[in-house]
Design an enzyme around this catalytic site. Structure first.
Site, short mmCIF file in Angstrom:
data_model
loop_
_atom_site.label_atom_id
_atom_site.label_comp_id
_atom_site.label_asym_id
_atom_site.label_seq_id
_atom_site.Cartn_x
_atom_site.Cartn_y
_atom_site.Cartn_z
CE LYS A 14 53.86 9.63 54.66
NZ LYS A 14 54.92 10.72 53.84
CB VAL A 102 54.17 16.35 65.41
CG1 VAL A 102 53.50 18.06 64.83
CG2 VAL A 102 53.30 16.02 66.77
N GLY A 104 56.89 15.85 60.43
CA GLY A 104 57.99 15.17 60.85
C GLY A 104 58.32 14.46 58.85
N GLY A 105 57.44 14.32 58.47
CA GLY A 105 57.46 13.81 57.09
C GLY A 105 57.03 12.40 57.03
CG MET A 106 57.86 10.02 59.82
SD MET A 106 59.05 8.62 60.89
CE MET A 106 58.88 7.17 59.99
N GLY A 108 52.52 11.71 60.38
CA GLY A 108 51.74 11.82 61.84
C GLY A 108 49.94 11.96 62.28
N GLY A 109 50.06 12.88 61.19
CA GLY A 109 48.69 13.33 61.59
C GLY A 109 47.67 12.63 60.50
CB SER A 110 48.09 11.49 56.80
OG SER A 110 48.12 12.41 55.86
CG ASP A 143 50.93 11.34 52.54
OD1 ASP A 143 51.23 11.28 51.64
OD2 ASP A 143 51.49 11.93 52.76
O1 C5P Z 1 46.89 16.18 51.28
P1 C5P Z 1 47.50 17.15 52.24
O2 C5P Z 1 46.48 17.71 52.74
O3 C5P Z 1 48.25 16.00 53.13
O4 C5P Z 1 48.79 18.49 51.90
C1 C5P Z 1 48.76 19.03 52.08
C2 C5P Z 1 49.77 19.87 51.36
O5 C5P Z 1 51.51 19.84 50.87
C3 C5P Z 1 49.29 20.73 50.21
O6 C5P Z 1 48.50 21.74 50.44
C4 C5P Z 1 50.11 20.91 48.94
O7 C5P Z 1 50.57 22.11 48.68
C5 C5P Z 1 51.11 20.11 48.88
N1 C5P Z 1 51.18 18.29 48.18
C6 C5P Z 1 51.16 18.77 46.95
N2 C5P Z 1 51.16 17.64 46.62
C7 C5P Z 1 50.76 16.32 46.80
C8 C5P Z 1 50.64 16.20 47.91
C9 C5P Z 1 50.36 17.52 49.04
O8 C5P Z 1 51.85 19.56 46.42
N3 C5P Z 1 50.86 15.68 45.73
#
Ligand code: C5P
Length: 304
Positions: A14, A102, A104-106, A108-110, A143
């Protein structure tokens, strides 16, 4: 019907066309108003039956050597979560073939977690409803639901509450991959630090952006791209600034840090211009590699 002994799922990366970050919530997450678009830079998840063998995870492709193959991997946790919800043994041989960068802000893990939910549900003949799969996805990460949903969608809450967005046509993207990743919590933490002492408004999706999508107008979309995490990513990785300027000089309609970075996304007029920008960016040496992709594309899909 005989259950399949192997299921293949393709799942897209994404880009956030807009990422408006609101105040930090008591649970540590930030309230978001974001517009996601799924692009055809895809990971593949293969799930094979592994009766009595537990979860065996292997990974190949982009950045595979950096990824854990145990509970530290979100795809592994997705298989455990789904097995729990179905009341079955989590027996599966999982293979991830990665194209999405990995860290990368896209997402990938999600994407891998979403692909695993769908692949295992199909392999184990779980018959989990779409709604229940999305709820399991939201437990795994903010994500993950979007990687199942795909297309173009507004994400609210912490990004997991999705509403489809009307989008016309296909947009051409160039993604510049950086050396090394950025940690998402670190980028949100830097955002808090940069905003310290200032009132943070509730996040809203921009009308200009939604209108540009509805019209299928890449010029207006390029102008409307915005990411509140960009200044935090640039603060942690100042070299990205030059990369963004270079994309602009090359005539990209818009350029932003993708999600929490460090991948940078450039919107092109069409596929021909995307190719020109990709070739020129490659020769600058400012990024590790360059990928072209189009969006929107569907979310996780069983392909075999
Ligand atoms: O939900 P996810 O595990 O991808 O989020 C990773 C980290 O990104 C969270 O632990 C949090 O530090 C940050 N995050 C946030 N607010 C969001 C999504 C993610 O602060 N809406």
């Amino acid at each position: 019907m005989v259950p399949p002994n192997s299921v293949t799922v393709r799942v897209p990366a994404k880009v956030n066309l807009q990422l408006a970050v609101g105040p930090a919530r008591p649970d540590g997450f930030h309230e978001l108003a974001t517009v996601f678009q799924a692009v055809n830079l895809c990971d593949e998840v293969v799930a094979r039956s592994h009766e009595g063998g537990g979860i065996a995870l292997t990974i190949s492709g982009e950045g595979a050597e950096h990824l854990p193959v145990d509970e530290g991997n979100l795809a592994y946790r997705a298989a455990v979560l789904l097995a729990d919800s179905l009341g079955v043994a989590p027996d599966v041989e999982l293979h991830l073939h990665k194209a999405i960068p990995v860290a990368g802000g896209m997402a990938g893990g999600s994407a891998d977690a979403a692909g695993t939910l769908l692949a295992c549900d199909t392999l184990w003949r779980g018959g989990t409803s779409r709604e229940d799969l999305l709820a399991l996805a939201a437990e795994l990460g903010s994500d993950v639901p979007f990687a199942l949903h795909g297309g173009t969608a507004i994400g609210t809450g912490r990004g997991e509450q999705l509403t489809s967005v009307l989008s016309r046509g296909t947009f051409s993207w160039v993604f510049a991959l950086a050396d090394g990743g950025l940690s998402t919590p670190a980028v949100y933490g830097e955002c808090d630090r940069l905003r310290e002492g200032r009132a943070v408004a509730e996040p809203h999706v921009s009308d200009q952006l939604l209108q540009a999508l509805a019209a299928g107008d890449p010029i207006r979309l390029g102008k409307a791209l915005h990411n509140d995490l960009q200044s935090s990513a640039l603060s942690l990785r100042p070299a990205l600034e030059q990369l963004l300027h270079t994309g602009d000089d090359l005539g990209a309609l818009g350029g932003i840090v993708s999600g929490s970075g460090p991948t940078c996304a450039f919107l092109a007029r069409d596929d021909d211009q995307a190719l020109d920008i990709a070739v020129a960016l490659t020769s600058t040496g400012l990024c590790r590699s360059v990928r072209r992709a189009q969006g929107p594309v569907p979310g996780a899909r069983v392909t075999g």
